[in-house]
Design a protein around this motif. Structure first.
Motif, mmCIF file in Angstrom:
data_model
loop_
_atom_site.group_PDB
_atom_site.id
_atom_site.type_symbol
_atom_site.label_atom_id
_atom_site.label_comp_id
_atom_site.label_asym_id
_atom_site.label_seq_id
_atom_site.Cartn_x
_atom_site.Cartn_y
_atom_site.Cartn_z
ATOM 1 N N TYR A 33 0.855 -1.177 0.000
ATOM 2 C CA TYR A 33 0.000 0.000 0.000
ATOM 3 C C TYR A 33 0.894 1.230 0.000
ATOM 4 O O TYR A 33 1.914 1.275 0.702
ATOM 5 C CB TYR A 33 -0.881 0.027 1.243
ATOM 6 N N TYR A 48 -3.174 0.421 -3.799
ATOM 7 C CA TYR A 48 -2.964 -0.902 -3.202
ATOM 8 C C TYR A 48 -2.590 -1.852 -4.333
ATOM 9 O O TYR A 48 -3.310 -1.955 -5.329
ATOM 10 C CB TYR A 48 -4.242 -1.324 -2.493
ATOM 11 N N ASP A 56 -6.401 -1.464 -6.127
ATOM 12 C CA ASP A 56 -7.224 -0.285 -5.832
ATOM 13 C C ASP A 56 -6.349 0.945 -5.986
ATOM 14 O O ASP A 56 -5.383 1.096 -5.254
ATOM 15 C CB ASP A 56 -7.800 -0.392 -4.413
ATOM 16 N N GLN A 97 -1.520 -10.768 4.252
ATOM 17 C CA GLN A 97 -2.757 -11.307 3.682
ATOM 18 C C GLN A 97 -2.705 -12.827 3.683
ATOM 19 O O GLN A 97 -2.889 -13.475 2.649
ATOM 20 C CB GLN A 97 -2.956 -10.799 2.246
ATOM 21 N N GLY A 101 -6.649 -14.342 6.755
ATOM 22 C CA GLY A 101 -7.256 -13.071 6.392
ATOM 23 C C GLY A 101 -6.689 -11.891 7.145
ATOM 24 O O GLY A 101 -7.214 -10.781 7.082
ATOM 25 N N TYR A 102 -5.604 -12.124 7.891
ATOM 26 C CA TYR A 102 -5.030 -11.010 8.648
ATOM 27 C C TYR A 102 -4.461 -9.998 7.670
ATOM 28 O O TYR A 102 -3.768 -10.354 6.729
ATOM 29 C CB TYR A 102 -3.936 -11.513 9.581
ATOM 30 N N ASP A 103 -4.746 -8.754 7.909
ATOM 31 C CA ASP A 103 -4.326 -7.728 6.960
ATOM 32 C C ASP A 103 -3.580 -6.609 7.642
ATOM 33 O O ASP A 103 -3.565 -5.497 7.164
ATOM 34 C CB ASP A 103 -5.546 -7.180 6.226
ATOM 35 N N THR A 104 -2.957 -6.898 8.758
ATOM 36 C CA THR A 104 -2.175 -5.877 9.436
ATOM 37 C C THR A 104 -1.145 -5.287 8.493
ATOM 38 O O THR A 104 -0.460 -6.017 7.780
ATOM 39 C CB THR A 104 -1.473 -6.490 10.662
ATOM 40 N N GLN A 105 -1.054 -3.989 8.477
ATOM 41 C CA GLN A 105 -0.109 -3.307 7.607
ATOM 42 C C GLN A 105 1.071 -2.789 8.427
ATOM 43 O O GLN A 105 0.901 -2.170 9.464
ATOM 44 C CB GLN A 105 -0.791 -2.141 6.883
ATOM 45 N N TYR A 106 2.265 -3.062 7.907
ATOM 46 C CA TYR A 106 3.502 -2.634 8.545
ATOM 47 C C TYR A 106 4.146 -1.571 7.655
ATOM 48 O O TYR A 106 4.342 -1.804 6.461
ATOM 49 C CB TYR A 106 4.441 -3.824 8.741
ATOM 50 N N PHE A 107 4.476 -0.446 8.277
ATOM 51 C CA PHE A 107 4.938 0.698 7.514
ATOM 52 C C PHE A 107 6.455 0.785 7.444
ATOM 53 O O PHE A 107 7.170 0.405 8.368
ATOM 54 C CB PHE A 107 4.399 1.991 8.123
ATOM 55 N N GLY A 108 6.917 1.354 6.319
ATOM 56 C CA GLY A 108 8.318 1.685 6.186
ATOM 57 C C GLY A 108 8.607 3.057 6.772
ATOM 58 O O GLY A 108 7.699 3.730 7.260
#
Lengths: 116, 111
Positions: A33, A48, A56, A97, A101-108
């Motif tokens: 994302y 996305y 998306d 993913q 169904g876990y969709d936790t997003q980890y940021f840079g």
């Protein structure tokens, strides 16, 4: 396990030039994302992607902005003919993913773009 | 689409006191609610999250509560320390979709 990597960390461009921002997701993550953050504001979704697919792009301006996530290599956010209003921090996040169904997003750490 | 509102925008507390940040969301279909901490010049770091099938979750000094009926969720930090000073963002999403972020809360813990 290295985290999400972004480069460059800082990028300075003159109006009319092109900016290329790179993002390497965490190992094993196939979903990326891109978000934009203006000074003292929240994060706004841009696009996305999964490998070789844009899922998306509803948050990305129709003109001058494009994104890709090739089969090999990092995801690229490209801004053509930059304008001063493009100055912002651009963050990439990756998500596993997995089958749960876990969709936790980890940021840079982000790329801070300054347009002169 | 989803709309997330976050309050307060700034919060100052004495070291050792508790801090509470509240968020509301508009889309009843949203089922995942993460909280991120962002320090100056860095990317957002996930600190805790909650899913719609759970009402409360705790991790040491940090807890999150979710009220699905009222469509709001809150972050609670107890025994605050100076290193808790940062900007905190809430987010809401339906699994597999983009995250909708609140506008952030700048927390200052005064030693």
């Amino acid at each position: 396990n290295a985290g999400v990597m972004q480069n460059p960390r800082h990028l300075v461009r003159r109006r009319g030039q092109e900016a290329r921002l790179r993002c390497s997701p965490m190992k094993g993550h196939s979903h990326v994302y891109w978000y934009r953050q203006l000074p003292e504001e929240g994060l706004k979704f841009m696009v996305y992607l999964q490998k070789e697919n844009i899922i998306d792009e509803s948050g990305m301006p129709k003109e001058r902005f494009s994104a890709e996530f090739p089969k090999e290599g990092p995801s690229i956010l490209r801004i053509q003919q930059v304008v001063r209003g493009d100055s912002a921090a651009y963050f990439c996040a990756s998500s596993p993913q997995d089958i749960r169904g876990y969709d936790t997003q980890y940021f840079g750490p982000g790329t801070r773009l300054t347009v002169l | 689409g989803e709309n997330v509102e976050q309050h307060p925008s700034t919060l100052s507390v004495q070291e050792g006191d508790s801090a509470v940040i509240k968020c509301t969301y508009s889309d009843s279909a949203s089922n995942y609610f993460p909280w991120y901490k962002q320090e100056l010049g860095k990317g957002p770091q996930l600190i805790i999250d909650i899913r719609s099938n759970v009402g409360e979750k705790k991790d040491q000094r940090i807890a999150v509560t979710l009220n699905k009926t009222a469509k709001h969720f809150s972050l609670h930090i107890t025994e605050t320390q100076p290193e808790d000073s940062a900007v905190y963002f809430c987010a809401a999403t339906l699994t597999g979709n983009q995250f909708y972020f609140g506008t952030g809360t700048s927390l200052t813990v005064i030693p």
